[in-house]
Motif scaffolding. Structure first.
Motif, PDB file in Angstrom:
ATOM      1  N   GLN A  29      -0.260  -5.209 -13.488  1.00  0.00           N
ATOM      2  CA  GLN A  29      -0.502  -6.323 -12.344  1.00  0.00           C
ATOM      3  C   GLN A  29      -0.698  -7.886 -13.210  1.00  0.00           C
ATOM      4  OE1 GLN A  29      -0.888  -6.391  -8.785  1.00  0.00           O
ATOM      5  NE2 GLN A  29       0.304  -4.710  -9.327  1.00  0.00           N
ATOM      6  N   VAL A  90      -4.452   2.579  -2.879  1.00  0.00           N
ATOM      7  CA  VAL A  90      -2.884   2.938  -3.295  1.00  0.00           C
ATOM      8  C   VAL A  90      -3.126   4.370  -3.215  1.00  0.00           C
ATOM      9  CG1 VAL A  90      -1.114   3.108  -5.184  1.00  0.00           C
ATOM     10  CG2 VAL A  90      -2.713   0.915  -4.730  1.00  0.00           C
ATOM     11  N   ILE A  96       2.619  -0.121  -6.352  1.00  0.00           N
ATOM     12  CA  ILE A  96       2.487  -1.500  -5.930  1.00  0.00           C
ATOM     13  C   ILE A  96       3.316  -2.591  -6.946  1.00  0.00           C
ATOM     14  CG2 ILE A  96       0.318  -1.340  -4.693  1.00  0.00           C
ATOM     15  CD1 ILE A  96      -1.124  -2.436  -7.043  1.00  0.00           C
ATOM     16  N   PHE A 100       1.227  -7.805  -6.419  1.00  0.00           N
ATOM     17  CA  PHE A 100       0.521  -7.353  -5.344  1.00  0.00           C
ATOM     18  C   PHE A 100      -1.033  -7.964  -5.530  1.00  0.00           C
ATOM     19  CE2 PHE A 100      -2.822  -4.570  -3.465  1.00  0.00           C
ATOM     20  CZ  PHE A 100      -2.084  -4.121  -2.262  1.00  0.00           C
ATOM     21  N   TYR A 120       5.560  -3.440   3.281  1.00  0.00           N
ATOM     22  CA  TYR A 120       5.985  -2.581   2.391  1.00  0.00           C
ATOM     23  C   TYR A 120       7.304  -2.289   2.522  1.00  0.00           C
ATOM     24  CZ  TYR A 120       5.880   0.367   6.924  1.00  0.00           C
ATOM     25  OH  TYR A 120       6.154   0.870   7.933  1.00  0.00           O
ATOM     26  N   CYS A 179      -3.265   1.448   2.805  1.00  0.00           N
ATOM     27  CA  CYS A 179      -2.739   1.060   1.494  1.00  0.00           C
ATOM     28  C   CYS A 179      -2.043  -0.338   1.661  1.00  0.00           C
ATOM     29  CB  CYS A 179      -1.774   2.104   1.158  1.00  0.00           C
ATOM     30  SG  CYS A 179      -2.716   3.840   0.791  1.00  0.00           S
ATOM     31  N   THR A 180      -1.874  -0.823   2.377  1.00  0.00           N
ATOM     32  CA  THR A 180      -1.180  -2.259   2.520  1.00  0.00           C
ATOM     33  C   THR A 180      -2.424  -3.349   2.959  1.00  0.00           C
ATOM     34  OG1 THR A 180      -0.420  -2.046   4.876  1.00  0.00           O
ATOM     35  CG2 THR A 180       0.987  -1.511   2.948  1.00  0.00           C
ATOM     36  N   TYR A 226       3.872  -3.353  -1.356  1.00  0.00           N
ATOM     37  CA  TYR A 226       3.753  -2.137  -1.660  1.00  0.00           C
ATOM     38  C   TYR A 226       4.982  -1.126  -1.414  1.00  0.00           C
ATOM     39  CZ  TYR A 226       0.746   2.026  -1.066  1.00  0.00           C
ATOM     40  OH  TYR A 226       0.067   3.262  -1.379  1.00  0.00           O
TER      41      TYR A 226
END
Length: 358
Positions: A29, A90, A96, A100, A120, A179-180, A226
């Motif tokens: 990330q 996640v 991701i 993100f 996503y 997850c999003t 995502y």
């Protein structure tokens, strides 16, 4: 609690083929103020060993090892130790995009929203996929009024208006997935939110239904940050005759929360319409299971579903007027309890199709 720190929770079960990509997507990330909580849910493959190696190399990775108790228990155990001011999830077979977290934090600073959602991209195992976007007319910040009128009804099921949209091919799963979503930890702690450990399907949806009900505001990032990998071994794709019992359990939980929140009649119609659609899906699904199960087993399972009190309520309250003309006959047959007739038609058509293939 660390300001603007994100706790990322990955529940893991037998994911040795995919967990490396999931972990690497977090470690790569552009925004680095995070902790990664990985909960090994009693894996019997090499998942634990892989995660343990990563945890030794990066002190931001926290490994929890539990006996196999399901994804909801794993997520709840992750929630219990999370120290970030925001929390997201996640899945171990997904990943991701590098920005993100940075885009989530940027939107947090801009709006101070209780919940932030991105979109996503679905990806099949062969690499093909599609991007998914919200259809919100360009607006990306919403007050509690919008949440209560639009989001809650969507999570409860299908309003009469959305039932027509769904029948016409629109994807209305906008708010289902944990997850999003990035949640303010204060919201989770204040209302003691957790995943329902009794559900086998739809635990995300029920968690979000509670989270959105209590949230004061919502911010949207209309970008597919995502990557949802459509794994053929996923539970929701297994040929299980009991699959729709698990889906009905989720609808019953929506019914319970609708009563608990004291919502109006238009909200109750949402989960009823969802039950009708489940019934139609069950008819088609069971008609395809002739090779795995006996005809008697399939018919008994169909009768079990349509004899449930929730299905009786849904049939009684079903409004035929808004249904598009081309779909009216099949909904009429459901309303007058002729579901077995629809099933026999599907079943015979599938048998004829099979016979022509040889």
């Amino acid at each position: 609690m660390n300001q603007n720190k994100i706790s990322i929770i990955i529940p893991t079960f037998n994911a040795e083929k995919t967990i490396v990509k999931a972990i690497d997507s977090v470690l790569n990330q552009t925004y680095q103020n995070f902790e990664l909580i990985i909960v090994n849910d009693g894996s019997s493959d090499k998942s634990y060993e892989i995660i343990e190696q990563y945890a030794h190399q990066d002190d931001r990775i926290i490994l929890i090892n539990q006996r196999n108790q399901g994804v909801s228990k794993a997520r709840n155990n992750g929630l219990n130790i999370a120290t970030g001011s925001y929390i997201t999830f996640v899945d171990s077979d997904d990943y991701i995009c590098p920005d993100f977290c940075s885009k989530m934090i940027e939107k947090i600073k801009e709006t101070n929203a209780d919940i932030i959602k991105c979109t996503y991209r679905t990806e099949w195992e062969n690499g093909d996929g599609d991007n998914w976007y919200f259809s919100l007319g360009g607006c990306e910040y919403f007050s509690k009024d919008f949440i209560q009128t639009s989001v809650i009804s969507s999570l409860l099921g299908l309003s009469n208006h959305n039932l027509v949209r769904w029948l016409n091919g629109e994807d209305l799963n906008a708010y289902y997935f944990a997850c999003t979503t990035c949640y303010k930890k204060e919201l989770i702690e204040q209302y003691n939110l957790h995943f329902n450990e009794n559900l086998k399907i739809g635990e995300d949806l029920i968690f979000n239904l509670m989270a959105f009900y209590y949230a004061k505001n919502l911010a949207i990032i209309n970008e597919p940050l995502y990557r949802w990998v459509n794994n053929s071994s996923s539970m929701t794709r297994k040929q299980d005759i009991k699959l729709n019992r698990y889906k009905l359990d989720c609808i019953k939980e929506r019914q319970y929360l609708c009563n608990e929140f004291k919502l109006g009649e238009e909200y109750h119609q949402c989960y009823r319409n969802q039950a009708i659609m489940l019934g139609l899906y069950q008819i088609k699904y069971l008609s395809l299971l002739g090779k795995e199960y006996t005809f008697k087993e399939v018919v008994e399972e169909l009768e079990w579903l349509f004899n449930q009190p929730l299905m009786a309520e849904a049939r009684e309250q079903l409004l035929l007027k808004p249904i598009p003309l081309k779909f009216k006959p099949i909904f009429f047959l459901i309303k007058i309890r002729k579901h077995k007739f629809i099933f026999y038609v599907y079943y015979l058509l599938n048998k004829l199709k099979d016979s022509f293939m040889y």
